[in-house]
Structures are given as C-alpha cells and as structure tokens.
Write a protein that holds these residues in place. Structure first.
Motif, mmCIF file in Angstrom:
data_model
loop_
_atom_site.group_PDB
_atom_site.id
_atom_site.type_symbol
_atom_site.label_atom_id
_atom_site.label_comp_id
_atom_site.label_asym_id
_atom_site.label_seq_id
_atom_site.Cartn_x
_atom_site.Cartn_y
_atom_site.Cartn_z
ATOM 1 N N TRP A 46 -2.726 17.565 -1.627
ATOM 2 C CA TRP A 46 -3.033 16.247 -2.167
ATOM 3 C C TRP A 46 -2.572 16.087 -3.606
ATOM 4 O O TRP A 46 -2.487 14.986 -4.102
ATOM 5 N N TRP A 47 -2.276 17.186 -4.276
ATOM 6 C CA TRP A 47 -1.794 17.086 -5.643
ATOM 7 C C TRP A 47 -0.277 16.944 -5.717
ATOM 8 O O TRP A 47 0.283 16.818 -6.774
ATOM 9 N N SER A 48 0.366 16.950 -4.572
ATOM 10 C CA SER A 48 1.818 16.839 -4.526
ATOM 11 C C SER A 48 2.277 15.538 -5.169
ATOM 12 O O SER A 48 1.684 14.494 -4.978
ATOM 13 N N ARG A 49 3.379 15.609 -5.910
ATOM 14 C CA ARG A 49 3.919 14.406 -6.533
ATOM 15 C C ARG A 49 5.218 13.986 -5.860
ATOM 16 O O ARG A 49 5.973 13.194 -6.392
ATOM 17 N N ALA A 50 5.477 14.528 -4.692
ATOM 18 C CA ALA A 50 6.712 14.192 -3.993
ATOM 19 C C ALA A 50 6.679 12.731 -3.560
ATOM 20 O O ALA A 50 5.691 12.280 -3.004
ATOM 21 N N ALA A 69 -7.937 9.973 -1.856
ATOM 22 C CA ALA A 69 -6.627 10.301 -2.427
ATOM 23 C C ALA A 69 -5.911 11.334 -1.561
ATOM 24 O O ALA A 69 -4.702 11.240 -1.338
ATOM 25 N N ARG A 70 -6.667 12.281 -1.061
ATOM 26 C CA ARG A 70 -6.073 13.317 -0.199
ATOM 27 C C ARG A 70 -5.470 12.695 1.058
ATOM 28 O O ARG A 70 -4.352 12.995 1.440
ATOM 29 N N ARG A 71 -6.225 11.807 1.692
ATOM 30 C CA ARG A 71 -5.730 11.170 2.912
ATOM 31 C C ARG A 71 -4.563 10.238 2.613
ATOM 32 O O ARG A 71 -3.624 10.155 3.382
ATOM 33 N N ALA A 72 -4.621 9.534 1.491
ATOM 34 C CA ALA A 72 -3.539 8.612 1.140
ATOM 35 C C ALA A 72 -2.252 9.365 0.850
ATOM 36 O O ALA A 72 -1.163 8.908 1.179
ATOM 37 N N ARG A 73 -2.369 10.536 0.257
ATOM 38 C CA ARG A 73 -1.175 11.307 -0.111
ATOM 39 C C ARG A 73 -0.651 12.163 1.032
ATOM 40 O O ARG A 73 0.441 12.696 0.954
ATOM 41 N N ARG A 74 -1.417 12.302 2.091
ATOM 42 C CA ARG A 74 -1.039 13.173 3.201
ATOM 43 C C ARG A 74 0.318 12.797 3.790
ATOM 44 O O ARG A 74 1.096 13.653 4.174
ATOM 45 N N TYR A 81 0.801 -1.217 0.000
ATOM 46 C CA TYR A 81 0.000 0.000 0.000
ATOM 47 C C TYR A 81 0.838 1.272 0.000
ATOM 48 O O TYR A 81 0.279 2.360 -0.072
ATOM 49 N N ASP A 82 2.164 1.159 0.110
ATOM 50 C CA ASP A 82 3.021 2.341 0.118
ATOM 51 C C ASP A 82 3.182 2.890 -1.293
ATOM 52 O O ASP A 82 3.273 2.150 -2.261
ATOM 53 N N ARG A 83 3.266 4.197 -1.357
ATOM 54 C CA ARG A 83 3.516 4.842 -2.636
ATOM 55 C C ARG A 83 5.004 4.747 -2.958
ATOM 56 O O ARG A 83 5.844 4.936 -2.098
ATOM 57 N N THR A 84 5.270 4.482 -4.191
ATOM 58 C CA THR A 84 6.640 4.466 -4.699
ATOM 59 C C THR A 84 6.624 5.229 -6.012
ATOM 60 O O THR A 84 5.547 5.526 -6.548
ATOM 61 N N PRO A 85 7.785 5.534 -6.565
ATOM 62 C CA PRO A 85 7.779 6.199 -7.881
ATOM 63 C C PRO A 85 7.054 5.367 -8.946
ATOM 64 O O PRO A 85 6.454 5.917 -9.856
ATOM 65 N N GLU A 86 7.093 4.051 -8.807
ATOM 66 C CA GLU A 86 6.398 3.191 -9.769
ATOM 67 C C GLU A 86 4.904 3.098 -9.482
ATOM 68 O O GLU A 86 4.126 2.741 -10.361
ATOM 69 N N ARG A 87 4.495 3.348 -8.237
ATOM 70 C CA ARG A 87 3.096 3.252 -7.819
ATOM 71 C C ARG A 87 2.688 4.552 -7.119
ATOM 72 O O ARG A 87 2.442 4.573 -5.923
ATOM 73 N N ARG A 95 -6.882 0.060 -8.076
ATOM 74 C CA ARG A 95 -5.706 -0.797 -8.296
ATOM 75 C C ARG A 95 -5.242 -0.726 -9.745
ATOM 76 O O ARG A 95 -4.060 -0.758 -10.029
ATOM 77 N N ALA A 96 -6.192 -0.650 -10.671
ATOM 78 C CA ALA A 96 -5.832 -0.556 -12.090
ATOM 79 C C ALA A 96 -5.141 0.766 -12.406
ATOM 80 O O ALA A 96 -4.298 0.828 -13.306
ATOM 81 N N LEU A 97 -5.464 1.799 -11.647
ATOM 82 C CA LEU A 97 -4.900 3.133 -11.903
ATOM 83 C C LEU A 97 -3.730 3.477 -10.983
ATOM 84 O O LEU A 97 -3.272 4.616 -10.979
ATOM 85 N N VAL A 98 -3.238 2.547 -10.218
ATOM 86 C CA VAL A 98 -2.220 2.827 -9.207
ATOM 87 C C VAL A 98 -0.926 3.381 -9.818
ATOM 88 O O VAL A 98 -0.197 4.123 -9.169
#
Length: 182
Positions: free
Chosen positions: A163-167, A148-153, A5-11, A83-86
């Motif tokens: 929430w639009w941050s791509r860091a 998405a906002r909470r996931a990117r927080r 569930y962690d964000r990575t550059p690939e996900r 999941r398809a859009l991850v």
C-alpha cells in the motif's frame, strides 16, 4: 478515459466512494474493539465478572449506536479531507490529518455529553476524555489505512500488494482488463 477516482501522477491518493465506506466501517469496528476491550479490562480489574458482562452489553449497545451515528455524520468530513489531500504523496501527512479528524470526532462526543448535562470541568480533564479522543484517532487512522490500502491495490502488478507503493497506475492495462472481464 480516466475517471475522477483513478490515481494519476497528479492525484496519487485518489480514492472512490467504496474506499471511503470501507474505511468508515473499519474505523467503527476498530473503535468497538478498543471500547469493549478497554471496558472489559477496567471492569475485570475490580474482580466482578458480572459487572464486566453488564458493561459489555451497555457499552456495545450505547457505544455502538453512538459510534455508528458519529461515523455517519463524519464520513462526509472524511471524504472532504481525503479530497483535499488527494494530491499529497506523503503518507505521514495523511496519518496526521486523519488522526486529527479522529480526535475531533472524540471531542465532539465529549461535547455532546456535556450538552446533555455532564460536568464540563471534570469531563474535559478526565483520563476518560483523552482515552475517547485517542481511541477515535486510532480508529480513524486504521480506517484510512484500510481504505488507502484497498485503493492502492490496483496499482501493484502481479497481485502483490504494497500500500505504500508509489507506482503510477497503468491506465491502458486497466482498460484492457476491464474489457476482458466483461
């Protein structure tokens, strides 16, 4: 170790189950606000305050239960779509995809009413049908936006949220924070 569930550059748009349910409940609440507001406006236009109260009760009960069932039925579909859009970074793609899912939910409700005996030709051409699909689309996009906002927080340093941050998430810092919190 990086979680599924962690964000990575690939996900870049990874999310956890709690994000899905946060979004699902937000979509339900937004739909109920739209339903009750639209119903109140339409019935108050007639000048009959009692009719507005009766509509609010019936719409709240029946519409709330129907919306709840549809939320529970379509939450797995939202999970699969997410999941398809991850791996897709572009927010507009997510918004269009989840708006289409919301419209499909609204169409499913209309098809259920038709299966229960409503006149198909008048049902699918009425303004009500478009309003249901539009309200469903707006609600699902609102749910996606909150999830998405909470996931990117967690990606944004210093507690400042965008929430639009791509860091990319700093996995070392996240690990250190987890060990310090326990």
């Amino acid at each position: 170790m990086i979680s599924h569930y962690d964000r990575t550059p690939e996900r870049p748009m990874a999310f956890a189950p709690e994000d899905l349910w946060r979004g699902a409940w937000t979509a339900w609440c937004v739909f109920m606000v739209i339903l009750l507001s639209a119903g109140a406006v339409l019935t108050l236009r007639t000048g009959d305050i009692a009719a507005a109260g009766v509509f609010a009760i019936y719409a709240g009960l029946i519409g709330g239960v129907v919306a709840l069932v549809m939320m529970l039925v379509f939450a797995p579909v939202a999970w699969l779509l997410g999941r398809a859009l991850v791996r897709v970074r572009f927010i507009a793609v997510h918004i269009v995809a989840f708006a289409a899912l919301g419209a499909a939910v609204g169409l499913a409700v209309l098809l259920i009413y038709i299966a229960m005996g409503a006149d198909a030709s008048s049902m699918l051409t009425s303004g009500w049908a478009w309003a249901v699909m539009g309200a469903s689309a707006v609600s699902v996009v609102a749910g996606w936006a909150r999830a998405a906002r909470r996931a990117r927080r967690s990606e944004v340093a210093g507690g400042v949220h965008a929430w639009w941050s791509r860091a990319p998430r700093d996995h070392d810092a996240a690990y250190e924070d987890r060990t310090l919190d326990s």
